[in-house]
Design an enzyme around this catalytic site. Structure first.
Site, short mmCIF file in Angstrom:
data_model
loop_
_atom_site.label_atom_id
_atom_site.label_comp_id
_atom_site.label_asym_id
_atom_site.label_seq_id
_atom_site.Cartn_x
_atom_site.Cartn_y
_atom_site.Cartn_z
N HIS A 1 0.69 -1.06 0.08
CA HIS A 1 -0.01 -0.06 -0.13
C HIS A 1 0.85 1.23 -0.17
O HIS A 1 1.68 1.47 0.89
CB HIS A 1 -0.85 -0.06 1.45
CG HIS A 1 -1.88 1.04 1.54
ND1 HIS A 1 -3.05 1.12 0.60
CD2 HIS A 1 -1.64 2.42 1.86
CE1 HIS A 1 -4.11 2.19 0.94
NE2 HIS A 1 -3.05 3.18 1.68
N CYS A 2 0.65 2.20 -0.97
CA CYS A 2 1.65 3.07 -1.22
C CYS A 2 1.05 4.41 -0.79
O CYS A 2 -0.25 4.68 -1.10
CB CYS A 2 2.06 3.41 -2.56
SG CYS A 2 3.35 4.76 -2.98
N PRO A 3 1.44 4.91 0.33
CA PRO A 3 0.85 6.09 0.88
C PRO A 3 1.22 7.37 -0.13
O PRO A 3 0.22 8.38 0.18
CB PRO A 3 1.68 6.55 2.26
CG PRO A 3 3.01 5.86 2.20
CD PRO A 3 2.74 4.68 1.05
N GLY B 1 -1.97 7.04 -2.51
CA GLY B 1 -3.12 6.80 -1.76
C GLY B 1 -3.94 5.54 -2.11
O GLY B 1 -5.12 5.49 -2.05
N ASN B 2 -3.27 4.69 -2.48
CA ASN B 2 -3.86 3.56 -3.15
C ASN B 2 -2.90 2.24 -3.12
O ASN B 2 -1.75 2.31 -2.93
CB ASN B 2 -4.21 3.67 -4.55
CG ASN B 2 -5.22 2.60 -5.25
OD1 ASN B 2 -5.65 1.90 -4.54
ND2 ASN B 2 -5.36 2.47 -6.56
#
Length: 236
Positions: A71-73, A76-77
Site C-alpha cells: 500500500h503506497c501512501p 493513496g492506493n
C-alpha cells in the site's frame, strides 16, 4: 512537457484505478460452490469470504487485492495486479523528470553563479598536503561566492538539492521493484518466503511478461537460471 504529461498520467492511473479485484466467489448463496473451485483458497476474516491465491487484504483500503505488492501512501492506493505496471511507469517517468530538473538547475546555476576568487599560489611538485590545501581553498571560495548569490540562485540550489534527494529515493524504490519483478515476486510474497529455500525463477522473461511486451525478443536474452542449473549439474 512530455515528461510532465507522462508523470501526471501514470500517477493518475496508479492512484485512481482499482489495484486489482480477486475473483468473485458467491459464498453461502445459490448455486452452491462446486467441488474444486476453492482449491488453494483461504478465508478472509475481514471480508468474510473466500480469498483466492496471491490475494492479500489491505487494512487501509479495507478490501482484498489480487497480487498485492504494497500500500503506497504517496499515491493513496494499493499497488496490485491492475495498477502495478502504471506504478512502475510512474517511477520511471518521475526519476527521469528529477534527472532533467537537476541537470537544468546546474546548467542555469553555473551561468549566474558569482566568479570564484581564490589564491592557490605556485606549487612545486605534488603531495597530499598541497592537494588538500588547494581543495580547501576552492571550497572556501565557493562558500564565499555563495553568499553573493541572488534569490534566483538560491532557488536553483534548493531545486537541485531537492531533486537529487527525491531522485535517490525513487531510484532505490524503482530498483527494488524491478528486482522483485525479475524474481517473479511481489514485495509481500518476498516477505512471506523470506528464510525459505524455495526461490522463484529468476528470468528476464518475467520483466517482458510484466510489461506485456508484444514481441518475443526475450528468446534472444540469456537465461541465467538455465546457466546456473548447468553449472550445478557439472559441479555435482
Amino acid at each position: 512537457m512530455t515528461l510532465s504529461i507522462a508523470t501526471i498520467s501514470s500517477f493518475s492511473l496508479a492512484a485512481f484505478q482499482c489495484a486489482g479485484m480477486p475473483p468473485n466467489i458467491q459464498w453461502g448463496s445459490y448455486p452452491v460452490v462446486q467441488k474444486g473451485e476453492l482449491e488453494n483458497y483461504t478465508f478472509c476474516h475481514y471480508c468474510s469470504k473466500p480469498k483466492s491465491p496471491r490475494t492479500h487484504h489491505c487494512i487501509s483500503c479495507g478490501i482484498c487485492i489480487l497480487d498485492m505488492d504494497h500500500h503506497c501512501p504517496f499515491i493513496g492506493n494499493c499497488v496490485g495486479a491492475a495498477n502495478h505496471r502504471y506504478f512502475i511507469l510512474f517511477l520511471i517517468s518521475a526519476v527521469t523528470s528529477t534527472i532533467y530538473v537537476s541537470i537544468m538547475s546546474v546548467y542555469a546555476g553555473l551561468r549566474i553563479w558569482p566568479p570564484l576568487t581564490y589564491r592557490l599560489g605556485h606549487f612545486s611538485g605534488f603531495n597530499m598536503d598541497l592537494a588538500l590545501r588547494a581543495m580547501m581553498e576552492i571550497f572556501l571560495s565557493f562558500l564565499r561566492s555563495a553568499v553573493l548569490l541572488s534569490a534566483r540562485g538560491l532557488v536553483l540550489v534548493y531545486l537541485f538539492v531537492s531533486s537529487v534527494s527525491v531522485q535517490i529515493g525513487l531510484s532505490v524504490l524503482l530498483w527494488q521493484q524491478l528486482c522483485f519483478i525479475y524474481e517473479g515476486k511481489t514485495y509481500l510474497s518476498h516477505l512471506s518466503t523470506r528464510g525459505n529455500e524455495e526461490i522463484g525463477r529468476k528470468d528476464c522473461q518475467n520483466l517482458f511478461r510484466f510489461f506485456e511486451c508484444p514481441y518475443s525478443i526475450s528468446r534472444y536474452l540469456p537465461n541465467f537460471s538455465r546457466y546456473r542449473k548447468r553449472h550445478e549439474m557439472k559441479g555435482s
